[in-house]
Structure formats: structure tokens, C-alpha cells
Design a protein around this motif. Structure first.
Motif, PDB file in Angstrom:
ATOM      1  N   ARG A  90       7.182 -16.696   8.900  1.00  0.00           N
ATOM      2  CA  ARG A  90       7.287 -17.570   7.732  1.00  0.00           C
ATOM      3  C   ARG A  90       5.969 -18.287   7.431  1.00  0.00           C
ATOM      4  O   ARG A  90       5.650 -18.522   6.260  1.00  0.00           O
ATOM      5  N   LEU A  91       5.229 -18.671   8.467  1.00  0.00           N
ATOM      6  CA  LEU A  91       3.960 -19.344   8.222  1.00  0.00           C
ATOM      7  C   LEU A  91       2.979 -18.456   7.460  1.00  0.00           C
ATOM      8  O   LEU A  91       2.161 -18.951   6.690  1.00  0.00           O
ATOM      9  N   GLY A  92       3.050 -17.153   7.688  1.00  0.00           N
ATOM     10  CA  GLY A  92       2.095 -16.249   7.064  1.00  0.00           C
ATOM     11  C   GLY A  92       2.599 -15.604   5.795  1.00  0.00           C
ATOM     12  O   GLY A  92       1.898 -14.786   5.201  1.00  0.00           O
ATOM     13  N   ARG A  93       3.795 -15.980   5.355  1.00  0.00           N
ATOM     14  CA  ARG A  93       4.402 -15.269   4.226  1.00  0.00           C
ATOM     15  C   ARG A  93       4.036 -15.932   2.896  1.00  0.00           C
ATOM     16  O   ARG A  93       4.364 -17.102   2.671  1.00  0.00           O
ATOM     17  N   PRO A  94       3.386 -15.184   2.009  1.00  0.00           N
ATOM     18  CA  PRO A  94       3.137 -15.708   0.666  1.00  0.00           C
ATOM     19  C   PRO A  94       4.469 -15.842  -0.079  1.00  0.00           C
ATOM     20  O   PRO A  94       5.486 -15.300   0.343  1.00  0.00           O
ATOM     21  N   PRO A  95       4.485 -16.561  -1.199  1.00  0.00           N
ATOM     22  CA  PRO A  95       5.709 -16.636  -2.014  1.00  0.00           C
ATOM     23  C   PRO A  95       6.183 -15.230  -2.396  1.00  0.00           C
ATOM     24  O   PRO A  95       5.383 -14.377  -2.782  1.00  0.00           O
ATOM     25  N   LEU A  96       7.468 -14.992  -2.249  1.00  0.00           N
ATOM     26  CA  LEU A  96       8.011 -13.667  -2.504  1.00  0.00           C
ATOM     27  C   LEU A  96       8.206 -13.422  -3.994  1.00  0.00           C
ATOM     28  O   LEU A  96       8.620 -14.316  -4.742  1.00  0.00           O
ATOM     29  N   ARG A  97       7.907 -12.202  -4.408  1.00  0.00           N
ATOM     30  CA  ARG A  97       8.205 -11.781  -5.772  1.00  0.00           C
ATOM     31  C   ARG A  97       9.715 -11.759  -5.991  1.00  0.00           C
ATOM     32  O   ARG A  97      10.508 -11.743  -5.034  1.00  0.00           O
ATOM     33  N   ALA A  98      10.122 -11.736  -7.237  1.00  0.00           N
ATOM     34  CA  ALA A  98      11.550 -11.759  -7.564  1.00  0.00           C
ATOM     35  C   ALA A  98      12.280 -10.532  -7.048  1.00  0.00           C
ATOM     36  O   ALA A  98      13.493 -10.585  -6.807  1.00  0.00           O
ATOM     37  N   ASP A  99      11.560  -9.415  -6.848  1.00  0.00           N
ATOM     38  CA  ASP A  99      12.221  -8.188  -6.408  1.00  0.00           C
ATOM     39  C   ASP A  99      12.232  -8.035  -4.886  1.00  0.00           C
ATOM     40  O   ASP A  99      12.621  -6.980  -4.374  1.00  0.00           O
ATOM     41  N   GLN A 132       1.141  -6.008   3.081  1.00  0.00           N
ATOM     42  CA  GLN A 132       2.437  -5.539   3.577  1.00  0.00           C
ATOM     43  C   GLN A 132       3.518  -5.713   2.508  1.00  0.00           C
ATOM     44  O   GLN A 132       4.332  -4.810   2.260  1.00  0.00           O
ATOM     45  N   LEU A 133       3.514  -6.873   1.846  1.00  0.00           N
ATOM     46  CA  LEU A 133       4.532  -7.138   0.824  1.00  0.00           C
ATOM     47  C   LEU A 133       4.392  -6.191  -0.364  1.00  0.00           C
ATOM     48  O   LEU A 133       5.396  -5.811  -0.979  1.00  0.00           O
ATOM     49  N   SER A 134       3.165  -5.810  -0.681  1.00  0.00           N
ATOM     50  CA  SER A 134       2.968  -4.845  -1.771  1.00  0.00           C
ATOM     51  C   SER A 134       3.615  -3.512  -1.433  1.00  0.00           C
ATOM     52  O   SER A 134       4.211  -2.849  -2.298  1.00  0.00           O
ATOM     53  N   LEU A 135       3.505  -3.100  -0.177  1.00  0.00           N
ATOM     54  CA  LEU A 135       4.132  -1.854   0.254  1.00  0.00           C
ATOM     55  C   LEU A 135       5.654  -1.990   0.293  1.00  0.00           C
ATOM     56  O   LEU A 135       6.381  -1.051  -0.061  1.00  0.00           O
ATOM     57  N   VAL A 136       6.140  -3.156   0.710  1.00  0.00           N
ATOM     58  CA  VAL A 136       7.585  -3.386   0.699  1.00  0.00           C
ATOM     59  C   VAL A 136       8.111  -3.327  -0.727  1.00  0.00           C
ATOM     60  O   VAL A 136       9.209  -2.804  -0.993  1.00  0.00           O
ATOM     61  N   ALA A 137       7.341  -3.846  -1.686  1.00  0.00           N
ATOM     62  CA  ALA A 137       7.772  -3.845  -3.095  1.00  0.00           C
ATOM     63  C   ALA A 137       7.918  -2.440  -3.656  1.00  0.00           C
ATOM     64  O   ALA A 137       8.627  -2.236  -4.642  1.00  0.00           O
ATOM     65  N   SER A 138       7.282  -1.470  -3.011  1.00  0.00           N
ATOM     66  CA  SER A 138       7.433  -0.081  -3.469  1.00  0.00           C
ATOM     67  C   SER A 138       8.810   0.478  -3.135  1.00  0.00           C
ATOM     68  O   SER A 138       9.207   1.530  -3.652  1.00  0.00           O
ATOM     69  N   GLY A 139       9.525  -0.215  -2.227  1.00  0.00           N
ATOM     70  CA  GLY A 139      10.859   0.231  -1.848  1.00  0.00           C
ATOM     71  C   GLY A 139      10.885   1.260  -0.745  1.00  0.00           C
ATOM     72  O   GLY A 139      11.963   1.700  -0.328  1.00  0.00           O
ATOM     73  N   SER A 140       9.700   1.630  -0.221  1.00  0.00           N
ATOM     74  CA  SER A 140       9.655   2.709   0.770  1.00  0.00           C
ATOM     75  C   SER A 140       9.707   2.204   2.204  1.00  0.00           C
ATOM     76  O   SER A 140      10.021   2.981   3.115  1.00  0.00           O
ATOM     77  N   VAL A 141       9.386   0.926   2.435  1.00  0.00           N
ATOM     78  CA  VAL A 141       9.348   0.393   3.789  1.00  0.00           C
ATOM     79  C   VAL A 141       9.882  -1.042   3.798  1.00  0.00           C
ATOM     80  O   VAL A 141      10.031  -1.682   2.749  1.00  0.00           O
ATOM     81  N   ASP A 182      10.464   3.841  13.159  1.00  0.00           N
ATOM     82  CA  ASP A 182       9.696   4.679  12.236  1.00  0.00           C
ATOM     83  C   ASP A 182       8.627   3.818  11.550  1.00  0.00           C
ATOM     84  O   ASP A 182       8.871   3.201  10.510  1.00  0.00           O
ATOM     85  N   VAL A 183       7.431   3.764  12.146  1.00  0.00           N
ATOM     86  CA  VAL A 183       6.333   2.960  11.604  1.00  0.00           C
ATOM     87  C   VAL A 183       5.471   3.847  10.716  1.00  0.00           C
ATOM     88  O   VAL A 183       4.820   4.784  11.193  1.00  0.00           O
ATOM     89  N   ARG A 184       5.439   3.550   9.421  1.00  0.00           N
ATOM     90  CA  ARG A 184       4.669   4.346   8.471  1.00  0.00           C
ATOM     91  C   ARG A 184       3.255   3.799   8.266  1.00  0.00           C
ATOM     92  O   ARG A 184       2.321   4.558   8.022  1.00  0.00           O
ATOM     93  N   HIS A 185       3.113   2.453   8.347  1.00  0.00           N
ATOM     94  CA  HIS A 185       1.823   1.839   8.044  1.00  0.00           C
ATOM     95  C   HIS A 185       1.524   0.711   9.037  1.00  0.00           C
ATOM     96  O   HIS A 185       2.442   0.001   9.477  1.00  0.00           O
ATOM     97  N   LEU A 186       0.238   0.534   9.368  1.00  0.00           N
ATOM     98  CA  LEU A 186      -0.241  -0.585  10.184  1.00  0.00           C
ATOM     99  C   LEU A 186      -1.211  -1.404   9.328  1.00  0.00           C
ATOM    100  O   LEU A 186      -2.335  -0.981   9.065  1.00  0.00           O
ATOM    101  N   ILE A 187      -0.776  -2.584   8.911  1.00  0.00           N
ATOM    102  CA  ILE A 187      -1.547  -3.414   7.982  1.00  0.00           C
ATOM    103  C   ILE A 187      -1.593  -4.844   8.516  1.00  0.00           C
ATOM    104  O   ILE A 187      -0.545  -5.430   8.833  1.00  0.00           O
ATOM    105  N   ASP A 188      -2.787  -5.432   8.577  1.00  0.00           N
ATOM    106  CA  ASP A 188      -2.921  -6.783   9.124  1.00  0.00           C
ATOM    107  C   ASP A 188      -2.608  -7.854   8.087  1.00  0.00           C
ATOM    108  O   ASP A 188      -2.087  -8.923   8.421  1.00  0.00           O
ATOM    109  N   ASP A 189      -2.918  -7.602   6.828  1.00  0.00           N
ATOM    110  CA  ASP A 189      -2.754  -8.607   5.776  1.00  0.00           C
ATOM    111  C   ASP A 189      -1.312  -8.619   5.273  1.00  0.00           C
ATOM    112  O   ASP A 189      -0.774  -7.581   4.849  1.00  0.00           O
ATOM    113  N   PHE A 190      -0.678  -9.804   5.292  1.00  0.00           N
ATOM    114  CA  PHE A 190       0.737  -9.871   4.924  1.00  0.00           C
ATOM    115  C   PHE A 190       0.956  -9.644   3.428  1.00  0.00           C
ATOM    116  O   PHE A 190       1.995  -9.102   3.030  1.00  0.00           O
ATOM    117  N   SER A 191       0.021 -10.049   2.587  1.00  0.00           N
ATOM    118  CA  SER A 191       0.164  -9.788   1.151  1.00  0.00           C
ATOM    119  C   SER A 191       0.189  -8.283   0.877  1.00  0.00           C
ATOM    120  O   SER A 191       0.959  -7.801   0.028  1.00  0.00           O
TER     121      SER A 191
END
Length: 302
Positions: free
Chosen positions: A250-259, A235-244, A224-233
């Protein structure tokens, strides 16, 4: 005596097909490249290019010149690097480095500060390029060192004049909101665990999308792919919403927020990262210094 800059211009035209593209690569105007080619023709005494539609092609004589060019460039560079290596061996000057974007983020950027302390007279000029273009730049002499990765498990074909060294293995993790039910499993995730959950993924044509498709290969139904986003930051903003959830290297991953939390996969997606440079520059103190620093950074678990 053949002018080296004219020889380099002919090789670039032969590779790219037009004077304009060669000029862009070499940093000249098309008129300047044309004058270099004409000078080369006067030096060898025969035409080396012939018109072909909107572009140009090599004459048989031009092809013979281009076929011999790598030996000339390698000999000249080997001579210069040998002189540098037997002096005091101190890396200095500007080293032109080309790399894919997450290689810049995860490997080059962390190495820059320490390299500046250890080699204060060495300066890096970093440009973002995909692996195929990066190898071409190194082979053509417009870059000195490249960071490349294999393509979906298939190594990039190296030109004979280029050598490489493995420096890192990049892997992908699933990133989720800390409240996501999968976090409670506290173990590497399986495809069965991931089935039915909505995703944000990288677009088709990217390594991460290939990882994603391979992860679900053979599974029942499409993910179930809801979004296609090239920028990993993003992507993380959408993950932080709790919906996806997302699959991020790991090379492309910015520091993760506490949540947010990153969980490993049981079937780990990975790619191998290599440094590549011309054989004729193997004695370069600058390249050796950067390779040593990259090895230290990669060994630190970036």
C-alpha cells in the motif's frame, strides 16, 4: 584538543575502508580528508592509519580513537539539542531524512505539506536509501532521521547509538483489472484462488518479491510469472491490460485507475516501518515534530 571534523573523517574512513569513499560520504575531496587525518595524527601524536593494498586500515592507536568517538559525538550533539529544546522549542533549520522509496512516497511525501504549515522554519532534505545504508548514515552523522523497515520479518540490527520507534505497518494487496473473475469473489483471496493466474512481480531481492515467494510457499507448482518489473506504476499499467495481476504494498501503490481494484489477502503479507535516530538527538524539536507528523499520517490509513 582533537578537531571534531578530523575525528569524524577518521570514523568514516574506518567504516568505509578508503579515503575516497569517506570523502564521498562526507562531501569533501579525498585530499581534504587526508589532510584532516594528518591533522588528527599531529594532535594525538601517533599514526592512526596504515596503508593496506589500495585502501587503509586503522593502527591500534587509530582503533582506540575510533572506539572513543561515539561518546564524543553523542556528548556534543546532546549539548546542542539540549540548548535547542530549552529555548522556544520551535523546530527550525534543515533535517536530513533518509528513507526507502515507498516510505518516501507513502509516508514522507504526504506529511511534507502539513509539516510546512505547522513548522514553517523547518526544512526537510530527503534522500532515498535502503534500510542498512540509512542506519549507517544516521550513525555516521550524515543523516538525522531514517525510515527503515524489517527485512522479510527480520528486524534490522540497530547500532547502540541509535534508537527507533514503530510508525506504520505496511501490507500488500492483489491488484486486478475490474473485469477479472477474482473480483466477483468479494472476500479476502486465498492461495488457491490465485493459483493458475499470470503475474507481474517485483524482481528477486526486493521485499515484494519475498512476499510473493512466501505467499506461494508450499503451493502445488510454481506461480505463472510473466513479467519482473521494479516500478509499481509500470506494474499497474500491465495489470490494466487485463493480462496479469500484481501484489503491491500500500505504501508504494499510486492511486488506482477506475478500471483497477485492490483486493486483500487472507494471509496478509506485511512489513513494519520504523523511524530511527541517534540517542544523542532525542531532545531535537525537529525530530520530534517529524515523528509527530509521521504518526498522524500513518494513523490516517496511508
Amino acid at each position: 584538543m582533537i578537531d571534531v571534523s578530523a575525528l569524524r573523517a577518521l570514523r568514516s574512513v574506518a567504516t568505509l575502508g578508503t579515503l575516497a569513499k569517506a570523502a564521498e560520504e562526507l562531501g569533501f575531496t579525498a585530499s581534504a580528508v587526508s589532510q584532516q587525518i594528518k591533522r588528527l595524527e599531529r594532535e594525538v601524536g601517533v599514526p592512526v592509519l596504515a596503508p593496506a593494498g589500495r585502501g587503509v586500515v586503522l593502527t591500534p592507536a587509530g582503533q582506540a580513537v575510533v572506539d572513543s568517538a561515539p561518546e564524543v559525538f553523542q556528548a556534543l550533539e546532546h549539548c546542542a539539542e539540549a540548548a535547542r529544546s530549552v529555548a522556544d522549542g520551535a523546530p527550525q533549520g534543515t533535517l536530513r531524512v533518509v528513507a526507502f522509496s515507498t516510505g518516501v512516497r507513502g509516508l514522507l511525501a504526504p506529511a511534507v505539506a502539513d509539516l510546512a504549515v505547522r513548522c514553517p522554519e523547518l526544512f526537510l532534505h530527503i534522500s532515498e536509501q535502503d534500510p542498512d545504508q540509512a542506519l549507517h548514515s544516521v550513525e555516521a552523522g550524515t543523516a538525522d532521521l531514517a525510515l527503515i523497515h524489517d527485512a522479510d520479518g527480520v528486524p534490522v540490527a540497530l547500532p547502540p547509538s541509535v534508537i527507533q520507534r514503530h510508525i506504520h505497518t505496511d501490507v500488500g494487496d492483489v491488484v486486478l483489472h475490474r473485469s477479472h473473475p477474482l473480483v466477483a469473489l468479494d472476500r479476502p483471496l486465498t492461495v488457491a484462488d490465485l493459483s493458475g493466474h499470470p503475474w507481474v512481480t517485483s524482481p528477486p531481492g526486493t521485499v515484494c518479491h519475498q512476499w510473493f515467494r512466501r505467499l506461494f510457499a508450499g503451493a502445488d507448482g510454481d506461480p505463472d510469472v510473466r513479467h519482473l518489473i521494479d516500478d509499481f506504476s509500470t506494474q499497474l499499467s500491465l495489470v490494466a491490460s487485463g493480462s496479469v495481476i500484481a501484489l503491491i504494498p500500500r505504501l508504494g501503490r499510486p492511486p488506482l485507475r477506475a478500471d483497477l481494484v485492490a483486493l486483500p489477502l487472507k494471509r496478509v503479507p506485511k512489513r513494519e516501518v520504523f523511524a530511527a535516530w541517534r540517542r544523542s538527538a532525542n531532545a531535537s524539536p525537529a525530530i520530534r515534530a517529524v515523528l509527530a507528523e509521521l504518526g498522524t499520517s500513518a494513523g490516517a490509513g496511508l
